[in-house]
Design an enzyme around this catalytic site. Structure first.
Site, PDB file in Angstrom:
ATOM      1  N   GLU A 291      11.332  -5.508  -8.892  1.00 52.78           N
ATOM      2  CA  GLU A 291      10.235  -5.225  -7.960  1.00 52.78           C
ATOM      3  C   GLU A 291      10.610  -5.562  -6.521  1.00 52.78           C
ATOM      4  O   GLU A 291       9.982  -6.422  -5.891  1.00 52.78           O
ATOM      5  CB  GLU A 291       9.014  -6.077  -8.325  1.00 52.78           C
ATOM      6  CG  GLU A 291       8.464  -5.869  -9.693  1.00 52.78           C
ATOM      7  CD  GLU A 291       7.221  -6.719  -9.922  1.00 52.78           C
ATOM      8  OE1 GLU A 291       7.270  -7.938  -9.665  1.00 52.78           O
ATOM      9  OE2 GLU A 291       6.216  -6.163 -10.348  1.00 52.78           O
ATOM     10  N   PRO A 292      11.594  -4.909  -5.972  1.00 62.49           N
ATOM     11  CA  PRO A 292      11.944  -5.223  -4.586  1.00 62.49           C
ATOM     12  C   PRO A 292      10.881  -4.703  -3.621  1.00 62.49           C
ATOM     13  O   PRO A 292      10.349  -3.611  -3.813  1.00 62.49           O
ATOM     14  CB  PRO A 292      13.265  -4.489  -4.378  1.00 62.49           C
ATOM     15  CG  PRO A 292      13.215  -3.335  -5.322  1.00 62.49           C
ATOM     16  CD  PRO A 292      12.420  -3.814  -6.517  1.00 62.49           C
ATOM     17  N   GLY A 293      10.547  -5.495  -2.635  1.00 58.71           N
ATOM     18  CA  GLY A 293       9.602  -5.061  -1.602  1.00 58.71           C
ATOM     19  C   GLY A 293      10.293  -5.144  -0.260  1.00 58.71           C
ATOM     20  O   GLY A 293      10.849  -4.181   0.261  1.00 58.71           O
ATOM     21  N   ARG A 294      10.337  -6.372   0.231  1.00 59.77           N
ATOM     22  CA  ARG A 294      10.930  -6.628   1.543  1.00 59.77           C
ATOM     23  C   ARG A 294      12.341  -6.057   1.704  1.00 59.77           C
ATOM     24  O   ARG A 294      12.662  -5.467   2.742  1.00 59.77           O
ATOM     25  CB  ARG A 294      10.921  -8.147   1.721  1.00 59.77           C
ATOM     26  CG  ARG A 294      11.888  -8.752   2.636  1.00 59.77           C
ATOM     27  CD  ARG A 294      11.999 -10.272   2.414  1.00 59.77           C
ATOM     28  NE  ARG A 294      10.877 -10.876   1.728  1.00 59.77           N
ATOM     29  CZ  ARG A 294       9.928 -11.582   2.321  1.00 59.77           C
ATOM     30  NH1 ARG A 294       9.971 -11.803   3.617  1.00 59.77           N
ATOM     31  NH2 ARG A 294       8.930 -12.097   1.622  1.00 59.77           N
ATOM     32  N   TYR A 335       4.316 -18.229   8.538  1.00 61.46           N
ATOM     33  CA  TYR A 335       5.423 -18.840   7.784  1.00 61.46           C
ATOM     34  C   TYR A 335       6.468 -19.503   8.656  1.00 61.46           C
ATOM     35  O   TYR A 335       7.545 -19.835   8.162  1.00 61.46           O
ATOM     36  CB  TYR A 335       6.175 -17.774   6.959  1.00 61.46           C
ATOM     37  CG  TYR A 335       5.342 -16.885   6.092  1.00 61.46           C
ATOM     38  CD1 TYR A 335       4.632 -17.395   5.009  1.00 61.46           C
ATOM     39  CD2 TYR A 335       5.312 -15.519   6.326  1.00 61.46           C
ATOM     40  CE1 TYR A 335       3.899 -16.554   4.197  1.00 61.46           C
ATOM     41  CE2 TYR A 335       4.580 -14.673   5.514  1.00 61.46           C
ATOM     42  CZ  TYR A 335       3.871 -15.196   4.449  1.00 61.46           C
ATOM     43  OH  TYR A 335       3.154 -14.373   3.646  1.00 61.46           O
ATOM     44  N   CYS A 362      -4.306 -14.983  23.026  1.00 61.80           N
ATOM     45  CA  CYS A 362      -4.701 -16.285  23.546  1.00 61.80           C
ATOM     46  C   CYS A 362      -4.600 -17.333  22.446  1.00 61.80           C
ATOM     47  O   CYS A 362      -5.619 -17.852  21.969  1.00 61.80           O
ATOM     48  CB  CYS A 362      -6.112 -16.199  24.103  1.00 61.80           C
ATOM     49  SG  CYS A 362      -6.181 -15.021  25.441  1.00 61.80           S
ATOM     50  N   GLU A 363      -3.399 -17.605  22.015  1.00 64.54           N
ATOM     51  CA  GLU A 363      -3.110 -18.576  20.948  1.00 64.54           C
ATOM     52  C   GLU A 363      -1.735 -19.136  21.252  1.00 64.54           C
ATOM     53  O   GLU A 363      -0.785 -18.366  21.411  1.00 64.54           O
ATOM     54  CB  GLU A 363      -2.976 -17.868  19.579  1.00 64.54           C
ATOM     55  CG  GLU A 363      -4.190 -17.170  19.078  1.00 64.54           C
ATOM     56  CD  GLU A 363      -5.221 -18.103  18.466  1.00 64.54           C
ATOM     57  OE1 GLU A 363      -4.842 -19.201  18.026  1.00 64.54           O
ATOM     58  OE2 GLU A 363      -6.392 -17.713  18.456  1.00 64.54           O
ATOM     59  N   TYR A 391       6.059  -6.589   5.884  1.00 63.98           N
ATOM     60  CA  TYR A 391       5.033  -7.580   6.219  1.00 63.98           C
ATOM     61  C   TYR A 391       4.779  -7.684   7.717  1.00 63.98           C
ATOM     62  O   TYR A 391       4.462  -8.750   8.228  1.00 63.98           O
ATOM     63  CB  TYR A 391       5.390  -8.950   5.619  1.00 63.98           C
ATOM     64  CG  TYR A 391       5.620  -8.872   4.124  1.00 63.98           C
ATOM     65  CD1 TYR A 391       4.565  -8.617   3.256  1.00 63.98           C
ATOM     66  CD2 TYR A 391       6.898  -8.998   3.584  1.00 63.98           C
ATOM     67  CE1 TYR A 391       4.784  -8.507   1.892  1.00 63.98           C
ATOM     68  CE2 TYR A 391       7.119  -8.883   2.214  1.00 63.98           C
ATOM     69  CZ  TYR A 391       6.050  -8.643   1.384  1.00 63.98           C
ATOM     70  OH  TYR A 391       6.270  -8.524   0.035  1.00 63.98           O
TER      71      TYR A 391
HETATM   72  C1  LIG Z   1       5.382  -9.319  -3.257  1.00 65.70           C
HETATM   73  C2  LIG Z   1       5.854  -9.121  -4.612  1.00 65.70           C
HETATM   74  C3  LIG Z   1       7.161  -8.692  -4.846  1.00 65.70           C
HETATM   75  C4  LIG Z   1       8.149  -8.404  -3.757  1.00 65.70           C
HETATM   76  O1  LIG Z   1       8.486  -9.473  -2.976  1.00 65.70           O
HETATM   77  P1  LIG Z   1       9.431  -9.218  -1.721  1.00 65.70           P
HETATM   78  O2  LIG Z   1       9.743 -10.544  -1.204  1.00 65.70           O
HETATM   79  O3  LIG Z   1       8.660  -8.391  -0.752  1.00 65.70           O
HETATM   80  O4  LIG Z   1      10.615  -8.448  -2.209  1.00 65.70           O
HETATM   81  C5  LIG Z   1       7.533  -8.469  -6.142  1.00 65.70           C
HETATM   82  N1  LIG Z   1       6.693  -8.680  -7.168  1.00 65.70           N
HETATM   83  C6  LIG Z   1       5.434  -9.098  -6.977  1.00 65.70           C
HETATM   84  C7  LIG Z   1       4.551  -9.300  -8.130  1.00 65.70           C
HETATM   85  C8  LIG Z   1       4.972  -9.331  -5.704  1.00 65.70           C
HETATM   86  O5  LIG Z   1       3.713  -9.754  -5.530  1.00 65.70           O
END
Ligand SMILES: *Cc1c(COP(=O)(O)O)cnc(C)c1O
Length: 432
Positions: A291-294, A335, A362-363, A391
């Protein structure tokens, strides 16, 4: 020269992304501006396909975790790359469908899916639910019963692996709001409950051990624990689950100090651990999903800002203000995230000016990044911040009534507007 090699410098000394002059793009579309590389995204997914195929043959899936960047265009790209998507809200499901994703390729995640979201998801034909609490088991079952269908469910469990990453984004430990524990027996109670439901089809288990992981060890530990748990489930319930989802975000280089292990190494180590467990337990190797996202989108994106005021506080720090900030990128505020930047107009010159990049809200916490070296800035320069594809767009807000920036995708050497920037009218369009 830069963090990633889709960035170069042209004869004018300007920063280029996929060969396109970013200063020109900034002038054409205005700042702040998100710029994404289509080829980076495609190449990354194709790399994941190649690595997964090497390790698992055809028995795998890639699910892009779309919360990293959720917009119609990205689902359209994923659809063409034969990738499933993780979604975490009704809004992401809606956007995915509008972007052309097939509903049956969506995995619905989230620790508190509402009844309304669950009914919506089932109504459109969602691929599966990743179940994260007892309450939703009954809700999904009832909704599926009313539609006279069976809903596919995958159980999110906590393998108890402590992945070394930022505390706020660590989700695989026992003390987390996500998932059911293996050690405390909660996962068994959830399985008992799922198996009592006539309209649920229990197909697999899921874990997510953390985000921005830089080393393979936690993947190996989690792989073994999860595969062993599948054998335990078979022993206890007589069910051979066909699917295993190995969440865990592959780390990216945000700064020159970040050195993630290669995707190939991380996945091989994980695959070997899963296969070894399966062999030991005489369990058929399940279909494995990553499940790659970032990692799919972050390095493929930059944010372009215009430099405004520069405040040099002697012996303290130099604040370089830009025309965006926490509204388009809240990650420093959330973060303490760090980024690398360059002055895009003079990207080839030495970076010898120590700067802290400040936003315009303004922070005092509205910073983009702290204490980094850039070229000496001048008002109206274009500042490029690297690795902002994940993100940022998806976490943007309208704080201080700031319009959200447009997003441009570089495709075949051309910048194409994919999301227009908000206008002042957009800022009040919901106000009655
Ligand atoms: C956010 C998320 C990811 C991906 O994480 P990244 O750091 O964006 O790669 C994978 N699996 C689940 C369940 C997530 O919530």
């Amino acid at each position: 020269m830069f963090l990633y090699n889709h960035f170069t410098v042209n004869e004018k000394g300007h920063l280029c992304m996929d060969g396109v002059d970013t200063v020109d793009v900034a002038r054409q579309f205005g700042t702040p501006l998100y710029v994404m590389s289509r080829s980076y995204i495609e190449n990354t997914i194709n790399e994941y396909h190649r690595i997964m195929h090497e390790n698992f043959g055809d028995n795998y899936t890639i699910a892009y975790a779309s919360k990293a960047l959720s917009a119609k265009f990205i689902y359209d790209i994923m659809k063409d790359l034969d990738v499933c998507c993780d979604v975490v809200s009704g809004g992401e499901i809606y956007t995915a469908l509008k972007g052309g994703m097939a509903a049956n390729k969506l995995h619905f995640h989230g620790g508190n899916k509402t009844k309304r979201e669950i009914e919506y998801a089932l109504g459109v034909g969602i691929g599966s639910f990743v179940v994260d609490n007892y309450q939703e088991i009954a809700i999904i079952n009832n909704a599926a019963h009313n539609l006279n269908i069976k809903a596919k469910v995958i159980l999110r469990v906590k393998p108890g692996v402590d992945a070394h990453t930022h505390e706020f984004i660590q989700t695989g430990k026992e003390d987390t709001k996500f998932g059911f524990g293996i050690k405390d027996g909660k996962a068994f109670e959830a399985i008992d409950e799922i198996l009592r439901c006539n309209n649920l089809d229990f197909i697999g288990i899921h874990c997510h051990i953390g985000s921005q992981l830089l080393e393979s060890k936690p993947f190996a530990m989690a792989g073994e624990i999860m595969a062993d748990f599948m054998a335990v489930i078979r022993e206890k319930y007589g069910i051979t689950l066909p699917e295993l989802i190995m969440g865990g975000g592959f780390g990216v280089k945000y700064t020159y100090n970040d050195a993630p292990e290669s995707k190939a190494d991380m996945i091989k180590v994980m695959a070997d651990a899963i296969k070894a467990s399966c062999e030991k337990n005489s369990f058929p190797v399940p279909k494995v999903t990553i499940e790659p996202g970032r990692s799919v989108v972050a390095p493929g994106g930059i944010t372009l800002y215009e430099v405004g005021t520069v405040k040099e506080l002697e012996n303290i720090r130099n604040y370089v203000s830009v025309d965006g900030g926490m509204t388009d990128n809240p990650r420093y505020a959330l973060y303490d995230a760090r980024y690398e930047c360059v002055i895009a107009d003079r990207a080839g010159e030495k970076r010898d000016y120590l700067a802290t990049i400040a936003g315009k809200c303004c922070e005092s916490g509205d910073l983009v990044t702290k204490d980094i070296y850039i070229q000496k800035p001048m008002a109206e320069d274009i500042l490029a911040v690297f690795t902002t594809g994940a993100y940022n767009f998806s976490m943007a807000s309208n704080y201080n009534k700031t319009p959200r920036p447009p997003l441009v995708l570089i495709e075949n050497g051309n910048p194409v507007l994919k999301v227009r920037g908000e206008t002042y009218e957009d800022l009040i369009r919901l106000e009655l």
